[in-house]
Structure formats: C-alpha cells, structure tokens
Scaffold this motif. Structure first.
Motif, PDB file in Angstrom:
ATOM      1  N   VAL A  72       4.603  -3.176 -11.238  1.00 19.99           N
ATOM      2  CA  VAL A  72       3.908  -1.926 -11.759  1.00 19.99           C
ATOM      3  C   VAL A  72       3.263  -2.191 -13.184  1.00 19.99           C
ATOM      4  O   VAL A  72       4.077  -1.378 -13.802  1.00 19.99           O
ATOM      5  CB  VAL A  72       3.382  -1.017 -10.847  1.00 19.99           C
ATOM      6  N   ILE A 103      -2.002   3.733 -12.912  1.00 21.35           N
ATOM      7  CA  ILE A 103      -1.603   2.541 -12.697  1.00 21.35           C
ATOM      8  C   ILE A 103      -2.864   1.789 -12.607  1.00 21.35           C
ATOM      9  O   ILE A 103      -3.487   2.050 -12.116  1.00 21.35           O
ATOM     10  CB  ILE A 103      -1.042   2.686 -10.880  1.00 21.35           C
ATOM     11  N   HIS A 104      -2.636  -0.219 -12.626  1.00 14.98           N
ATOM     12  CA  HIS A 104      -3.275  -1.047 -13.241  1.00 14.98           C
ATOM     13  C   HIS A 104      -3.500  -2.143 -12.046  1.00 14.98           C
ATOM     14  O   HIS A 104      -4.448  -2.925 -12.074  1.00 14.98           O
ATOM     15  CB  HIS A 104      -3.872  -1.146 -14.669  1.00 14.98           C
ATOM     16  N   ARG A 118       0.798   8.276 -13.550  1.00 17.85           N
ATOM     17  CA  ARG A 118      -0.848   8.565 -13.813  1.00 17.85           C
ATOM     18  C   ARG A 118      -1.065   6.788 -14.599  1.00 17.85           C
ATOM     19  O   ARG A 118      -0.265   6.032 -15.024  1.00 17.85           O
ATOM     20  CB  ARG A 118      -0.648   8.839 -15.425  1.00 17.85           C
ATOM     21  N   ARG A 125       0.769  -1.114  -0.055  1.00 16.86           N
ATOM     22  CA  ARG A 125      -0.153   0.027   0.161  1.00 16.86           C
ATOM     23  C   ARG A 125       0.801   1.356   0.182  1.00 16.86           C
ATOM     24  O   ARG A 125       0.437   1.752  -0.284  1.00 16.86           O
ATOM     25  CB  ARG A 125      -1.045  -0.226   1.382  1.00 16.86           C
ATOM     26  N   SER A 147       1.658   6.893  -7.095  1.00 18.35           N
ATOM     27  CA  SER A 147       0.326   7.128  -7.456  1.00 18.35           C
ATOM     28  C   SER A 147      -0.033   8.965  -7.332  1.00 18.35           C
ATOM     29  O   SER A 147      -0.247   9.664  -8.241  1.00 18.35           O
ATOM     30  CB  SER A 147      -1.667   6.334  -7.024  1.00 18.35           C
ATOM     31  N   LYS A 148       0.975   9.263  -6.946  1.00 18.45           N
ATOM     32  CA  LYS A 148       0.946  10.934  -6.765  1.00 18.45           C
ATOM     33  C   LYS A 148       1.794  11.639  -7.635  1.00 18.45           C
ATOM     34  O   LYS A 148       1.129  12.997  -8.364  1.00 18.45           O
ATOM     35  CB  LYS A 148       1.484  11.550  -5.591  1.00 18.45           C
ATOM     36  N   LEU A 197       2.624   1.763  -3.790  1.00 13.73           N
ATOM     37  CA  LEU A 197       0.863   2.151  -4.436  1.00 13.73           C
ATOM     38  C   LEU A 197       0.969   3.683  -4.079  1.00 13.73           C
ATOM     39  O   LEU A 197       0.329   4.304  -5.171  1.00 13.73           O
ATOM     40  CB  LEU A 197      -0.028   0.723  -4.613  1.00 13.73           C
ATOM     41  N   THR A 198       0.598   4.115  -2.615  1.00 10.56           N
ATOM     42  CA  THR A 198       0.026   5.181  -2.549  1.00 10.56           C
ATOM     43  C   THR A 198       1.163   6.914  -3.116  1.00 10.56           C
ATOM     44  O   THR A 198       0.543   7.584  -3.506  1.00 10.56           O
ATOM     45  CB  THR A 198       0.213   5.051  -0.925  1.00 10.56           C
ATOM     46  N   LEU A 241       1.559   0.236 -15.954  1.00  6.36           N
ATOM     47  CA  LEU A 241       1.186   1.052 -16.547  1.00  6.36           C
ATOM     48  C   LEU A 241       0.176   1.258 -17.530  1.00  6.36           C
ATOM     49  O   LEU A 241       0.823   1.176 -18.558  1.00  6.36           O
ATOM     50  CB  LEU A 241       2.208   2.297 -15.896  1.00  6.36           C
TER      51      LEU A 241
END
Length: 69
Positions: free
Chosen positions: A63, A37-38, A35, A24, A31-32, A27-28, A65
C-alpha cells in the motif's frame, strides 16, 4: 504536475468470500488508522483448503501512503 513521495507498507487481508474481498478487508481496516492511502499492488495470493474447497483467501498487498508536504 506536483511531485509526490510515498511510503510503502505491506498488509495481508483474508476473506471467506473472495480474493477481491480480502483486498477490501485489508484496505478498509487499514484506512481506519492510516492517512493518505493512495494505491495498492497485489504481491501474493494464497488460500486455505478444507475438504477440497477454498475455506478462505489471503491476499498480501503493498500500500502506498502519500506523504503530506
């Protein structure tokens, strides 16, 4: 169904709480600034031990994208 293309990057998150929390955190934070992230895939899990106990977890993830059309 449309076709998608993904770019993969590797991230390592850490947490004193758990391996799930380390994911987490990664990813958090990502994600800032990233763009699209899938998905993610765990590739490595390790930790740091102090006094015979887990001091913190480190989890490396790939990850995906999604590249926009």
């Amino acid at each position: 169904m449309s076709e998608h293309v993904y770019k993969q990057i590797e991230l390592t998150g850490s947490s004193a709480q758990s391996s799930d929390d380390a994911i987490r955190v990664a990813l958090t934070k990502a994600s800032k600034t990233l763009r699209g992230i899938h998905w993610f895939q765990v590739t490595d899990t390790r930790g740091h031990v102090e006094d015979g106990k887990v001091a913190h977890w480190q989890v490396t993830i790939k990850v995906g994208l999604r590249i926009d059309d």
